[in-house]
Design a protein around this motif. Structure first.
Motif, PDB file in Angstrom:
ATOM      1  N   ASN A 166      -5.294   5.109  -1.082  1.00 56.96           N
ATOM      2  CA  ASN A 166      -4.335   5.998  -0.430  1.00 56.96           C
ATOM      3  C   ASN A 166      -3.043   6.125  -1.229  1.00 56.96           C
ATOM      4  O   ASN A 166      -2.320   7.108  -1.103  1.00 56.96           O
ATOM      5  N   ALA A 171       1.746  12.066  -2.459  1.00 58.57           N
ATOM      6  CA  ALA A 171       2.364  12.001  -1.131  1.00 58.57           C
ATOM      7  C   ALA A 171       3.670  12.786  -1.158  1.00 58.57           C
ATOM      8  O   ALA A 171       4.334  12.881  -2.193  1.00 58.57           O
ATOM      9  N   VAL A 174       7.051   8.757   1.442  1.00 62.35           N
ATOM     10  CA  VAL A 174       6.434   7.455   1.685  1.00 62.35           C
ATOM     11  C   VAL A 174       7.392   6.598   2.505  1.00 62.35           C
ATOM     12  O   VAL A 174       8.588   6.516   2.192  1.00 62.35           O
ATOM     13  N   LEU A 250       2.470   8.971   3.969  1.00 64.25           N
ATOM     14  CA  LEU A 250       1.915   7.680   3.547  1.00 64.25           C
ATOM     15  C   LEU A 250       2.810   6.582   4.116  1.00 64.25           C
ATOM     16  O   LEU A 250       4.029   6.586   3.889  1.00 64.25           O
ATOM     17  N   ARG A 275      -1.683   8.718   5.899  1.00 63.44           N
ATOM     18  CA  ARG A 275      -2.492   7.649   5.311  1.00 63.44           C
ATOM     19  C   ARG A 275      -1.723   6.343   5.414  1.00 63.44           C
ATOM     20  O   ARG A 275      -0.486   6.352   5.464  1.00 63.44           O
TER      21      ARG A 275
END
Lengths: 317, 428
Positions: A166, A171, A174, A250, A275
């Protein structure tokens, strides 16, 4: 006849594949190297069976312990310290990707003293690696002593983060929640995304380390740092707010399993499409899929957490 | 409500199954693990040689001739005779794939490329509910067709061949094939060349034409073929026995260098060390186009054969059919297309709870499907491979008077069997 369930191995296709498990007919990824007749694997981009044949059916590139010297030791609280170790360039380079870890012990001690440590910072310019260590027992205590200035470092290992795949996908934002000694690992992950110009929110709490020290490895602009309330053991309210406000796709938990569990629940509830990834807290002793100390259930078959990367959605912390 | 059919594997058999299922009135998805359709068909090219001519004409008469007409349209050479083979058509391997993709698009088949199926979900012991790709996408359908082939993956090429030869299957990039039947719990069998030696090696290499002498290229472009005697030091009849393509396992091929023009210069041998090849006049600068390591080896196939009946339904499953090499040690595009067509058509019948079509043994195609199935049941049968173009089946075909290079005779035979236009008839 046992059933074959191919499990994605974090070492598959790496310098260290095929390994001891191939020699023993116990490979977790390749059916042929596990003694089955048919050819089936969790494909990683290269064929472990072909590599094994090329190497005349020997596991050749096995990890060795490398003597490395202390550059500095810095105590950040009564139970937590940071060591900077000078390592060979080839070795430190292998620790750059998130999820990498090594086993470290005082150089003159037997392997019983090996402590699994994830890097907090890998410096390419001088080939030094920083590790944050919390004293929790005799092994970590031995590393903390001023008399210990030379180490045996074994690695590199790659299974330090559950949900590593992942991290490899792009992304937009995060969110990293880090507590205690896992701040070191969190700083390393933050730098990885900062280098890729991905915005990061790093929420840090002192946890059982009794200190906040992640910032020492980060530059201004690497991440928005949010301090978690140290009087709140769980910070579930803070984290709920952060998941909502950052709209992160993420979410990474660096800390104890109880934090992983809370974050997994909140992510499922508030941001089900995001994720997730988690620092791997399984008890690591050999790192080679042999000793069994890190065995976890929940995947198709019991799995050694140092080798096998089960999908994070089936993980139960 | 249209029945939903999913075909897994975009080689010739999968493409044929998708077209046949669509013509029968289904909603069809075709899942292929690489970025191009046709698989081994990207480097093959030989059609209509020997009994394949009959099979192609029968398929056209049955209403399942779309792909034969397409390869005819993209032929580089027609009516080529080469050692042991008559009236071949050689299609252009560089032009045929886009044409096939365009045909599928115009027919309304939903094509999913770079979609490698890795698992099966079942709704009962004999029923597949859905297939799962490597990105965990789930595809549900009423009936499935396993056209995933039998060659590779690399572990098999390493174990039973000379290692990965970097062929057009491109396993390292796109991941290896996964057998749907095996994932569903069906026990598959493997072909043996001799007892204990599994699989068979693909029988040809492709040389970049640009690397050959002008005289060789000129002959290829003009006549479609080039034959030169091999120096005595390079004659190896042992190599014939490892070939999957037994129709080319003739002494002429051990003693001669036989090349066909399919866009590449198709060299009719499983592999030949590059230095040996370059020792031959006209080949001093030769290099391989497929497999890249054609000096060392080739892909190994026939390692995942599904048990099936004459309708191409996989034994032990109620909604799974198979086609191409999955259905037996079958060699060639024609064989893939005719089995694919029957499997695709019967998939729709299965979904509609209609009786399945079995092709009469009075036709070459019907005899081929029935005969190979009988042979697959025995250890001796698994040591042979089967094609309309040569070896045991072509002999069998001739002995049954089923071989004819006469289109009208093939058409008449299909009509007499009551099979004319059966594959172009809409069922929904």
């Amino acid at each position: 006849m046992r059933d074959w369930h191919s499990l994605p191995c974090v070492d598959a296709g790496s310098w260290y594949c095929p390994c001891y498990l191939a020699e023993l007919g116990q490979c977790v990824n390749c059916s042929l190297l596990a003694g089955f007749d048919h050819c089936e694997c969790a494909w990683c981009g290269s064929c472990a069976h072909a590599e094994f044949r090329w190497r005349l059916e020997k596991a050749e590139n096995l990890r060795q312990s490398v003597r490395s010297e202390l550059v500095l030791r810095n105590h950040v609280s009564s139970n937590t310290f940071i060591i900077k170790i000078k390592m060979p360039t080839w070795f430190s380079a292998r620790l750059s990707p998130p999820g990498s870890f090594v086993f470290v012990r005082p150089h003159d001690h037997p392997t019983h003293f090996d402590v699994p440590l994830s890097p907090a910072q890998v410096s390419a310019s001088d080939s030094t690696v920083d590790f944050a260590v919390q004293v929790v027992g005799p092994k970590s205590r031995a590393l903390s002593l001023d008399s210990c200035t030379s180490f045996a470092v074994r690695g590199a290992y790659f299974g330090g983060i559950l949900g590593l795949n992942n991290l490899k996908q792009p992304a937009k934002h995060v969110l990293i929640v880090a507590k205690g000694v896992a701040q070191g690992c969190a700083a390393h992950i933050t730098r990885y995304f900062a280098d890729r110009k991905t915005p990061v929110t790093l929420a840090v709490g002192q946890g059982s380390s009794d200190a906040v020290f992640a910032r020492r490895w980060l530059s201004d602009g690497d991440a928005r740092i949010v301090m978690l309330d140290k009087t709140d053991d769980h910070n579930s309210g803070d984290i709920r707010t952060l998941i909502r406000s950052t709209a992160s796709d993420l979410i990474i938990s660096a800390g104890p399993d109880i934090q992983h569990r809370m974050l997994q629940t909140l992510a499922n509830e508030i941001a089900p499409r995001s994720r997730t990834a988690y620092t791997n807290n399984a008890l690591m002793c050999c790192g080679e899929g042999i000793c069994g100390s890190c065995t976890v259930s929940g995947a198709a078959a019991p799995a050694r957490a140092c080798k096998v990367m089960p999908p994070v959605n089936i993980l139960r912390f | 409500m249209k029945p939903k059919i999913i075909v897994i594997g975009g080689g010739w058999s999968g493409v044929a199954a998708a077209i046949a299922a669509k013509r029968a009135g289904a909603q069809v998805s075709l899942l292929e693990r690489t970025d191009m359709l046709l698989g081994a068909g990207l480097v093959g090219g030989i059609m209509r040689n020997n009994g394949r001519y009959t099979a192609a004409e029968e398929a056209i008469a049955m209403g399942g001739g779309d792909l034969f007409k397409l390869t005819d349209r993209h032929a580089r050479h027609k009516d080529v005779d080469f050692p042991g083979h008559l009236h071949a058509t050689l299609y252009d391997v560089h032009r045929v794939e886009p044409a096939v993709r365009s045909l599928l698009g115009s027919r309304g088949v939903s094509v999913h490329l770079e979609c490698r199926v890795v698992d099966v979900h079942k709704s009962g012991p004999r029923l597949i509910k859905s297939v799962i790709d490597e990105h965990t996408n789930e595809f549900s359908a009423d009936v499935f067709v396993d056209a995933t082939g039998t060659s590779g993956p690399m572990g098999n090429c390493s174990r039973f061949g000379n290692g990965c030869a970097m062929c057009v299957q491109r396993c390292p990039t796109y991941g290896p094939r996964v057998s749907i039947a095996a994932k569903a719990g069906v026990h598959e069998s493997q072909a043996t060349k001799t007892p204990g030696v599994f699989g068979a090696m693909s029988g040809s290499c492709k040389i970049a034409k640009e690397s050959l002498a002008r005289s060789v290229v000129g002959a290829l472009n003009r006549t479609g073929m080039f034959v030169a005697p091999l120096p005595a030091s390079l004659i190896s009849s042992a190599k014939l026995s490892i070939k999957a393509c037994q129709q080319y396992a003739l002494s002429e091929y051990a003693e001669h260098l036989v090349l066909l023009d399919t866009g590449h210069a198709k060299l009719m041998t499983p592999f030949l060390p590059l230095d040996s090849l370059r020792s031959i006049s006209g080949f001093q600068r030769a290099r391989y186009a497929d497999p890249y390591s054609g000096g060392r080896g080739n892909s190994v196939r026939f390692l995942a054969l599904a048990p099936r009946d004459q309708f191409l339904q996989v034994e032990g499953m109620d909604n799974l059919l198979c086609a191409g090499e999955k259905a037996g040690t079958l060699i060639g595009h024609t064989e893939a297309i005719v089995t694919g067509t029957l499997a695709g058509h019967n998939a729709v019948r299965k979904a509609l709870a209609m009786p399945l079509v079995g092709l009469s043994r009075s036709t070459a195609i019907g005899e081929f499907i029935a005969y190979t199935n009988e042979k697959m049941k025995s250890a001796e049968g698994l040591q042979q491979s089967y094609t309309f173009a040569g070896s045991v089946f072509f002999e069998h075909m001739k002995s049954k008077s089923l071989y004819t290079p006469d289109s009208l005779a093939a058409k008449t035979r299909v009509k007499q069997a009551g099979l004319d236009d059966i594959f172009s008839t809409r069922l929904t």
